[in-house]
Design an enzyme around this catalytic site. Structure first.
Site, PDB file in Angstrom:
ATOM      1  N   THR A  10       2.514   2.718  -2.808  1.00 23.95           N
ATOM      2  CA  THR A  10       2.124   4.126  -3.815  1.00 23.95           C
ATOM      3  C   THR A  10       0.818   4.277  -3.787  1.00 23.95           C
ATOM      4  O   THR A  10       0.798   5.566  -4.093  1.00 23.95           O
ATOM      5  CB  THR A  10       2.398   3.060  -4.769  1.00 23.95           C
ATOM      6  OG1 THR A  10       3.490   2.672  -4.787  1.00 23.95           O
ATOM      7  CG2 THR A  10       2.075   4.020  -6.419  1.00 23.95           C
ATOM      8  N   GLU A  16      11.045   4.924  -5.742  1.00 28.73           N
ATOM      9  CA  GLU A  16      11.918   4.070  -6.644  1.00 28.73           C
ATOM     10  C   GLU A  16      12.722   4.997  -7.157  1.00 28.73           C
ATOM     11  O   GLU A  16      12.858   4.560  -8.526  1.00 28.73           O
ATOM     12  CB  GLU A  16      11.063   3.117  -6.832  1.00 28.73           C
ATOM     13  CG  GLU A  16      10.505   2.141  -5.507  1.00 28.73           C
ATOM     14  CD  GLU A  16      10.920   0.587  -4.981  1.00 28.73           C
ATOM     15  OE1 GLU A  16      12.440   1.439  -5.021  1.00 28.73           O
ATOM     16  OE2 GLU A  16      10.800   0.396  -4.085  1.00 28.73           O
ATOM     17  N   GLY A  70       0.594  -0.913  -0.246  1.00 27.25           N
ATOM     18  CA  GLY A  70       0.030   0.309   0.204  1.00 27.25           C
ATOM     19  C   GLY A  70       0.778   1.466  -0.036  1.00 27.25           C
ATOM     20  O   GLY A  70       0.033   2.621   0.374  1.00 27.25           O
TER      21      GLY A  70
END
Length: 578
Positions: free
Chosen positions: A380, A503, A378
């Site tokens: 993102t 990321e 969860g």
């Protein structure tokens, strides 16, 4: 917006949708008027022909009558040309307005709409469905109107010429109606299915071409070919069903019309032989008969196209009735130096798919908070909620003391910088990508300053066209590190108050990662920063690390604290740092 939806959802949604485009009325009036004049002039031609036939001989040829007849033909052709242009102009204006409405609606729909729909399907609504409506307005509708006038005018004249033959002729009308009604209903059902299938097929093709490198690298040509053939066969099935109906309509109408023509010629020939009708009157009668037959044939195409347009209209109205993203919140607020609070926030796409479960945390201004945990936990989604791509199912998010749902979405997002692993780019130049979304022109000096801040100036200088270098679709002409640095320069240009990085260095080689990390560190200075990272080495110095598992927060602390207190985080650290 409610008033527009009520207007479109009236008793005739097709007409309401067309009227909502505010198309130019005068060209439409001139076009229809021209078509009517053309039709009326055409109605005079058989009468003039009758005069020529009845009084025909070499000695009695009337130059005046020939001039009148020639003039009628020329005037009719000229007016018809202007009429066709005006109606085509109106049709193009209507389709342009519909496309504007559809595009404006689509780009303002919430992200969850595009989670459910393919991009190809949305494109089909804007391009294909509106094109069907244009063809109806520009071509088939004028023929329908002039056809009615032609039929009424011809019937009136024919009644005056010979009412008995007219009664014989108009027996075709109820026969035509009996043929068209059931076929029209079937055509609408098929047309709607064909449009839906076309949208799906467009989406599949667009996805395949968009991921062409993935397809080729995966040797998936055969798989995609089979999927494509399946979609083509579905379209073929609908196309053949449509063709069957059209194949029935055409010959049936021709059969009915030819039967009437033969009956009229036979009966008229008898009347001429008996002396109760002149040859010229019979010729005029046959010409008027064709002025009735041709519109009736055009009516079949009009009603067929109308069913298609109604199907397209249903899909467009369905889209236009959707609730736009900016449904609430209009407060503009400077969010710099404000803490961020998540209070008991839950989120799910549907009842069976919970993503976040009652998470709570806060971030002080200028601090860096990192999210760690297994994939699919969860992380993102937290970013999506903060940018208001989605709204919490429960709980609330605040910046300072202000719930973000009260803020203007445009104001909120203009103060958030987002750098992701994918580094999304538009097809265009480096300049266009750097200034994307900024309404006011940005000077080259400022663009170069931002590129230098992101360590992107050196590789941009090496390109022959510098800032005007084309990057290709999704930036395919650039390396991953180059795309990331342009994304960072884009963020610098916006001077965000809150920075989010997802990321951001995960897919880079070690040399590119080092350069990008330096640029990110420079970008993070003095900003509240949220980071998602699977590599713990990039977040060990974060002020706070939040560990999320299966939508729940199971640990909050610094790297050192979590190593000591959180079993799974300790395992992650041991695997990555050993």
């Amino acid at each position: 917006m409610k008033d527009k939806r009520r207007e479109i959802n009236s008793s005739n949604p097709f007409i309401s949708l067309i009227l909502s485009t505010n198309f130019p009325k005068w060209p439409f009036v001139f076009g229809i008027l021209g078509s009517l004049i053309t039709t009326v002039v055409g109605l005079s031609i058989p009468l003039l022909t009758r005069e020529m036939v009845d009084g025909f001989s070499v000695e009695s040829i009337s130059v005046f009558l020939i001039i009148i007849l020639g003039t009628a033909f020329i005037v009719r052709a000229a007016i018809d040309a202007f009429s066709r242009y005006f109606l085509a102009f109106v049709g193009q204006k209507i389709v342009a307005a519909l496309r504007e409405k559809m595009l404006s609606k689509l780009i303002r729909l919430p992200v969850n709409y595009f989670d459910r729909k393919t991009s190809g399907e949305s494109v089909s609504r804007v391009v294909n469905d509106t094109g069907i409506v244009r063809d109806l307005i520009s071509h088939h509708f004028p023929q329908f109107i002039t056809g009615i006038v032609s039929i009424i005018g011809s019937v009136i004249i024919l009644v005056i010429l010979d009412w008995r033959m007219t009664v014989l002729m108009i027996t075709v009308v109820p026969v035509t109606i009996l043929i068209m009604r059931p076929l029209g209903k079937k055509m609408r059902k098929i047309a709607t299915g064909l449009q839906d299938e076309t949208a799906k097929f467009s989406g599949k093709i667009q996805q395949t071409i968009g991921e062409i490198r993935l397809m080729k690298a995966s040797n998936a040509e055969g798989i995609e070919e089979r999927k494509g053939k399946s979609g083509i066969n579905n379209l073929l099935s609908y196309g053949l069903r449509e063709s069957k109906i059209l194949a029935v309509i055409g010959p049936l109408m021709q059969l009915v019309m030819m039967t009437v023509v033969v009956m009229i010629i036979g009966y008229g020939g008898i009347r001429v032989a008996e002396g109760t009708m002149t040859t010229g009157s019979l010729v005029a009668f046959i010409l008027y008969l064709f002025q009735i037959i041709m519109p009736l044939t055009a009516f079949t195409m009009f009603f067929t196209q109308l069913q298609k347009a109604k199907g397209a209209t249903d899909r467009m109205i369905e889209t236009l009735d959707l609730k736009e993203e900016q449904g609430q919140g209009n407060i503009e607020m400077n969010i710099s130096n404000q803490p961020v609070y998540f209070e008991n926030v839950s989120f799910h796409y549907n009842e069976e798919e919970p993503v976040l479960k009652h998470i709570s945390f806060h971030v002080e201004p200028g601090n860096t908070v990192a999210f760690a945990g297994p994939s699919g936990g969860g992380k993102t989604t937290v970013f999506g909620l903060l940018e208001r791509f989605y709204e919490p199912t429960e709980g609330r998010i605040l910046i300072g003391t202000m719930p973000i749902k009260e803020l203007s979405i445009a104001s909120l997002r203009s103060q958030i910088g987002y750098v992701s692993q994918d580094s999304p780019m538009i097809a265009g130049t480096i300049r266009e990508n750097l200034s994307y979304g900024i309404e006011t022109p940005v000077s080259d000096d400022r663009l170069w300053d931002m590129a230098k801040m992101a360590y992107a100036d050196q590789f941009i200088e090496e390109f022959p066209n510098k800032l005007d270098t084309e990057v290709g679709e999704r930036g395919i002409k650039l390396s991953g590190g180059q795309r990331q640095r342009i994304a960072i320069a884009r963020a610098f240009l916006r001077d965000p108050k809150i920075l989010m990085m997802d990321e951001a260095t995960a897919s880079l080689d070690s040399q590119s990662e080092k350069i990008v990390q330096q640029a990110l560190s420079r970008l993070m200075e003095g900003r509240t920063t949220f980071i998602i990272a699977h590599r713990l080495s990039t977040i060990v110095n974060a002020d706070k690390i939040i560990f999320i598992e299966k939508g729940e927060i199971t640990g909050i602390g610094t790297h050192k604290e979590l190593v000591e207190t959180h079993h799974l985080y300790r395992e992650f650290a041991a695997q990555q740092f050993s």
